[in-house]
Design a protein around this motif. Structure first.
Motif, PDB file in Angstrom:
ATOM      1  N   HIS A   1       0.833  -1.216   0.000  1.00 60.01           N
ATOM      2  CA  HIS A   1       0.000   0.000   0.000  1.00 60.01           C
ATOM      3  C   HIS A   1       0.865   1.263   0.000  1.00 60.01           C
ATOM      4  CE1 HIS A   1      -3.126  -2.690   2.226  1.00 60.01           C
ATOM      5  NE2 HIS A   1      -3.216  -2.824   0.932  1.00 60.01           N
ATOM      6  N   THR A   2       1.938   1.243   0.799  1.00 55.73           N
ATOM      7  CA  THR A   2       2.771   2.444   0.890  1.00 55.73           C
ATOM      8  C   THR A   2       3.550   2.668  -0.413  1.00 55.73           C
ATOM      9  OG1 THR A   2       4.586   1.222   1.963  1.00 55.73           O
ATOM     10  CG2 THR A   2       2.969   2.267   3.404  1.00 55.73           C
ATOM     11  N   LEU A   3       3.959   1.571  -1.074  1.00 54.62           N
ATOM     12  CA  LEU A   3       4.639   1.710  -2.367  1.00 54.62           C
ATOM     13  C   LEU A   3       3.660   2.241  -3.425  1.00 54.62           C
ATOM     14  CD1 LEU A   3       7.006   1.383  -4.296  1.00 54.62           C
ATOM     15  CD2 LEU A   3       6.438  -1.052  -4.522  1.00 54.62           C
ATOM     16  N   GLN A   4       2.420   1.773  -3.367  1.00 54.11           N
ATOM     17  CA  GLN A   4       1.402   2.254  -4.304  1.00 54.11           C
ATOM     18  C   GLN A   4       1.243   3.771  -4.202  1.00 54.11           C
ATOM     19  OE1 GLN A   4      -2.480   0.619  -3.464  1.00 54.11           O
ATOM     20  NE2 GLN A   4      -3.299   1.168  -5.460  1.00 54.11           N
ATOM     21  N   LEU A   5       1.188   4.275  -2.988  1.00 51.03           N
ATOM     22  CA  LEU A   5       1.046   5.724  -2.786  1.00 51.03           C
ATOM     23  C   LEU A   5       2.251   6.480  -3.327  1.00 51.03           C
ATOM     24  CD1 LEU A   5      -0.488   6.465   0.724  1.00 51.03           C
ATOM     25  CD2 LEU A   5      -1.234   7.374  -1.472  1.00 51.03           C
ATOM     26  N   LEU A   6       3.448   5.973  -3.059  1.00 46.12           N
ATOM     27  CA  LEU A   6       4.659   6.651  -3.554  1.00 46.12           C
ATOM     28  C   LEU A   6       4.685   6.655  -5.086  1.00 46.12           C
ATOM     29  CD1 LEU A   6       7.294   8.117  -3.088  1.00 46.12           C
ATOM     30  CD2 LEU A   6       8.432   5.900  -2.808  1.00 46.12           C
ATOM     31  N   MET A   7       4.287   5.530  -5.682  1.00 44.71           N
ATOM     32  CA  MET A   7       4.238   5.476  -7.148  1.00 44.71           C
ATOM     33  C   MET A   7       3.227   6.487  -7.690  1.00 44.71           C
ATOM     34  SD  MET A   7       4.502   1.365  -7.836  1.00 44.71           S
ATOM     35  CE  MET A   7       4.391   1.459  -9.640  1.00 44.71           C
ATOM     36  N   TYR A   8       2.054   6.563  -7.062  1.00 41.94           N
ATOM     37  CA  TYR A   8       1.046   7.545  -7.488  1.00 41.94           C
ATOM     38  C   TYR A   8       1.611   8.961  -7.412  1.00 41.94           C
ATOM     39  CZ  TYR A   8      -2.871   4.162  -7.284  1.00 41.94           C
ATOM     40  OH  TYR A   8      -3.731   3.121  -7.486  1.00 41.94           O
ATOM     41  N   TYR A   9       2.327   9.225  -6.331  1.00 44.34           N
ATOM     42  CA  TYR A   9       2.892  10.575  -6.159  1.00 44.34           C
ATOM     43  C   TYR A   9       3.920  10.879  -7.256  1.00 44.34           C
ATOM     44  CZ  TYR A   9       5.910  14.278  -4.513  1.00 44.34           C
ATOM     45  OH  TYR A   9       6.665  15.418  -4.446  1.00 44.34           O
ATOM     46  N   LEU A  10       4.828   9.931  -7.490  1.00 48.88           N
ATOM     47  CA  LEU A  10       5.879  10.164  -8.492  1.00 48.88           C
ATOM     48  C   LEU A  10       5.292  10.276  -9.907  1.00 48.88           C
ATOM     49  CD1 LEU A  10       8.580   7.713  -7.091  1.00 48.88           C
ATOM     50  CD2 LEU A  10       8.637  10.220  -7.033  1.00 48.88           C
ATOM     51  N   MET A  11       4.286   9.458 -10.187  1.00 49.05           N
ATOM     52  CA  MET A  11       3.635   9.532 -11.499  1.00 49.05           C
ATOM     53  C   MET A  11       2.814  10.811 -11.613  1.00 49.05           C
ATOM     54  SD  MET A  11       2.589   5.513 -11.661  1.00 49.05           S
ATOM     55  CE  MET A  11       1.585   5.561 -13.135  1.00 49.05           C
ATOM     56  N   GLY A  12       2.149  11.175 -10.531  1.00 52.30           N
ATOM     57  CA  GLY A  12       1.340  12.393 -10.528  1.00 52.30           C
ATOM     58  C   GLY A  12       2.185  13.635 -10.727  1.00 52.30           C
ATOM     59  N   SER A  13       3.363  13.660 -10.087  1.00 49.52           N
ATOM     60  CA  SER A  13       4.194  14.865 -10.190  1.00 49.52           C
ATOM     61  C   SER A  13       4.814  15.012 -11.581  1.00 49.52           C
ATOM     62  CB  SER A  13       5.273  14.888  -9.099  1.00 49.52           C
ATOM     63  OG  SER A  13       6.004  13.702  -9.114  1.00 49.52           O
ATOM     64  N   ARG A  14       4.807  13.927 -12.368  1.00 47.50           N
ATOM     65  CA  ARG A  14       5.274  14.016 -13.762  1.00 47.50           C
ATOM     66  C   ARG A  14       4.101  14.100 -14.746  1.00 47.50           C
ATOM     67  NH1 ARG A  14       9.218  11.319 -11.117  1.00 47.50           N
ATOM     68  NH2 ARG A  14      11.354  11.322 -11.907  1.00 47.50           N
ATOM     69  N   SER A  15       2.891  14.053 -14.223  1.00 45.73           N
ATOM     70  CA  SER A  15       1.710  14.025 -15.095  1.00 45.73           C
ATOM     71  C   SER A  15       1.295  15.439 -15.501  1.00 45.73           C
ATOM     72  CB  SER A  15       0.548  13.335 -14.371  1.00 45.73           C
ATOM     73  OG  SER A  15      -0.030  14.231 -13.422  1.00 45.73           O
ATOM     74  N   ILE A  16       0.194  15.502 -16.243  1.00 43.38           N
ATOM     75  CA  ILE A  16      -0.316  16.805 -16.697  1.00 43.38           C
ATOM     76  C   ILE A  16      -1.054  17.549 -15.584  1.00 43.38           C
ATOM     77  CG2 ILE A  16      -0.513  16.071 -19.116  1.00 43.38           C
ATOM     78  CD1 ILE A  16      -3.519  15.582 -18.582  1.00 43.38           C
ATOM     79  N   HIS A  17      -1.265  16.885 -14.439  1.00 42.74           N
ATOM     80  CA  HIS A  17      -2.080  17.488 -13.377  1.00 42.74           C
ATOM     81  C   HIS A  17      -1.232  18.375 -12.461  1.00 42.74           C
ATOM     82  CE1 HIS A  17      -5.180  14.879 -14.804  1.00 42.74           C
ATOM     83  NE2 HIS A  17      -4.562  13.786 -14.405  1.00 42.74           N
ATOM     84  N   GLU A  18      -1.435  19.670 -12.551  1.00 41.91           N
ATOM     85  CA  GLU A  18      -0.614  20.617 -11.787  1.00 41.91           C
ATOM     86  C   GLU A  18      -0.855  20.519 -10.287  1.00 41.91           C
ATOM     87  OE1 GLU A  18      -1.549  24.384 -13.468  1.00 41.91           O
ATOM     88  OE2 GLU A  18      -0.604  23.925 -15.399  1.00 41.91           O
ATOM     89  N   GLU A  19      -2.019  19.972  -9.893  1.00 48.34           N
ATOM     90  CA  GLU A  19      -2.354  19.885  -8.457  1.00 48.34           C
ATOM     91  C   GLU A  19      -1.305  19.101  -7.667  1.00 48.34           C
ATOM     92  OE1 GLU A  19      -6.370  19.919 -10.670  1.00 48.34           O
ATOM     93  OE2 GLU A  19      -4.381  19.067 -10.977  1.00 48.34           O
ATOM     94  N   PHE A  20      -0.595  18.186  -8.349  1.00 44.94           N
ATOM     95  CA  PHE A  20       0.394  17.359  -7.642  1.00 44.94           C
ATOM     96  C   PHE A  20       1.599  18.169  -7.166  1.00 44.94           C
ATOM     97  CE2 PHE A  20      -1.975  13.893  -9.500  1.00 44.94           C
ATOM     98  CZ  PHE A  20      -1.885  12.915  -8.530  1.00 44.94           C
ATOM     99  N   GLN A  21       1.801  19.349  -7.735  1.00 42.65           N
ATOM    100  CA  GLN A  21       2.958  20.152  -7.332  1.00 42.65           C
ATOM    101  C   GLN A  21       2.830  20.651  -5.895  1.00 42.65           C
ATOM    102  OE1 GLN A  21       5.396  19.763  -9.414  1.00 42.65           O
ATOM    103  NE2 GLN A  21       3.932  18.826 -10.836  1.00 42.65           N
ATOM    104  N   ASN A  22       1.599  20.659  -5.351  1.00 48.74           N
ATOM    105  CA  ASN A  22       1.385  21.136  -3.976  1.00 48.74           C
ATOM    106  C   ASN A  22       1.382  20.012  -2.943  1.00 48.74           C
ATOM    107  OD1 ASN A  22       0.969  23.750  -4.981  1.00 48.74           O
ATOM    108  ND2 ASN A  22      -1.168  23.277  -5.438  1.00 48.74           N
ATOM    109  N   VAL A  23       1.523  18.772  -3.413  1.00 49.53           N
ATOM    110  CA  VAL A  23       1.396  17.634  -2.483  1.00 49.53           C
ATOM    111  C   VAL A  23       2.636  17.522  -1.598  1.00 49.53           C
ATOM    112  CG1 VAL A  23       1.252  15.114  -2.342  1.00 49.53           C
ATOM    113  CG2 VAL A  23      -0.186  16.350  -3.958  1.00 49.53           C
TER     114      VAL A  23
END
Length: 250
Positions: free
Chosen positions: A192-214
């Motif tokens: 579960h914790t690896l899943q969250l880290l992967m989501y974060y790393l993928m999100g911060s490289r994605s088109i979604h700017e909201e991840f920059q504030n996480v």
């Protein structure tokens, strides 16, 4: 090319995991409600129903909250049935919860392939299951009112996928925290914790700017009514580098 969860199943993590679950700060919530010990519906269906109904209750339109279910229904040529079920999800009454569980049964066609699909007519949650789902959704909405508001939900990671990891979708994003909902009877695992880290790393490289504030990773388990939080700046940089390159393939 696999999904986030399939990739996690392939990876041999270091001893204790890339991120140890005990590194998360635990916050126990209390509403003095008791869940029934047994449910007659598969835990995956229950988890998806809780997740989607929480989004719906917080104001996401039903067609949006159940979008993966609808996509799955198209693959098995049941989209008319799915849309009728979506229209019949109107709240947290028994019939809406039953319809939500049936809808969640279509997800497998989208997530695991058409061969894994079983007719959703066989999904009939009993009184205990319905009651548990209702309490978990109420806990989910109470949690989001306290820790929210939601800035994004049910998101994918366009721009963040790789040749290795080609699919995966996250649950909720609040202003500073990436959240995953888990309805397991057990405490979080290193998967579960690896899943969250992967989501974060993928999100911060994605088109979604909201991840920059996480700034934090969070797990909320409405079955246990517990919140688990971790500051991202507390994760060793070598762990982030290794997961980014060896697990995701950046």
């Amino acid at each position: 090319m696999v999904s986030v969860t399939n990739r996690i199943a392939q990876v041999k993590q270091p001893r204790g995991g890339y991120i140890k679950p005990k590194d998360f700060k635990l916050i126990e919530l209390n509403d003095s409600k008791e869940l029934y010990p047994d449910e007659n519906t598969h835990s995956t269906i229950v988890g998806l129903a809780v997740d989607y109904l929480t989004r719906f209750t917080m104001g996401t339109p039903a067609k949006e909250a159940f979008k993966i279910s609808i996509l799955g229904s198209m693959l098995v040529h049941e989209s008319d049935h799915a849309m009728a079920l979506v229209d019949a999800v109107i709240g947290l009454d028994d019939s809406s919860i039953i319809n939500a569980c049936k809808l969640a049964g279509f997800d497998v066609a989208r997530r695991a392939g058409v061969a894994a699909y079983r007719p959703v007519g066989t999904i009939l949650p009993d009184y205990e299951t319905i009651s548990n789902i209702r309490i978990m959704v109420e806990r989910g909405t109470a949690f989001l009112k306290e820790f929210g508001p939601i800035v994004k939900d049910g998101f994918t990671f366009e721009g963040g996928y790789t040749q290795t990891v080609s699919s995966g979708d996250g649950d909720f994003l609040t202003e500073s925290t990436l959240w995953d909902f888990k309805v397991s009877k057990k405490e979080p695992t290193n998967k579960h914790t690896l899943q969250l880290l992967m989501y974060y790393l993928m999100g911060s490289r994605s088109i979604h700017e909201e991840f920059q504030n996480v700034e934090k990773l969070g797990i909320f388990n409405p079955r246990l009514n517990k919140v688990y939080l971790l500051n991202i700046n507390g994760i060793p940089s070598e762990v982030i580098t290794e997961v980014a390159s060896d697990v995701i393939g950046y």
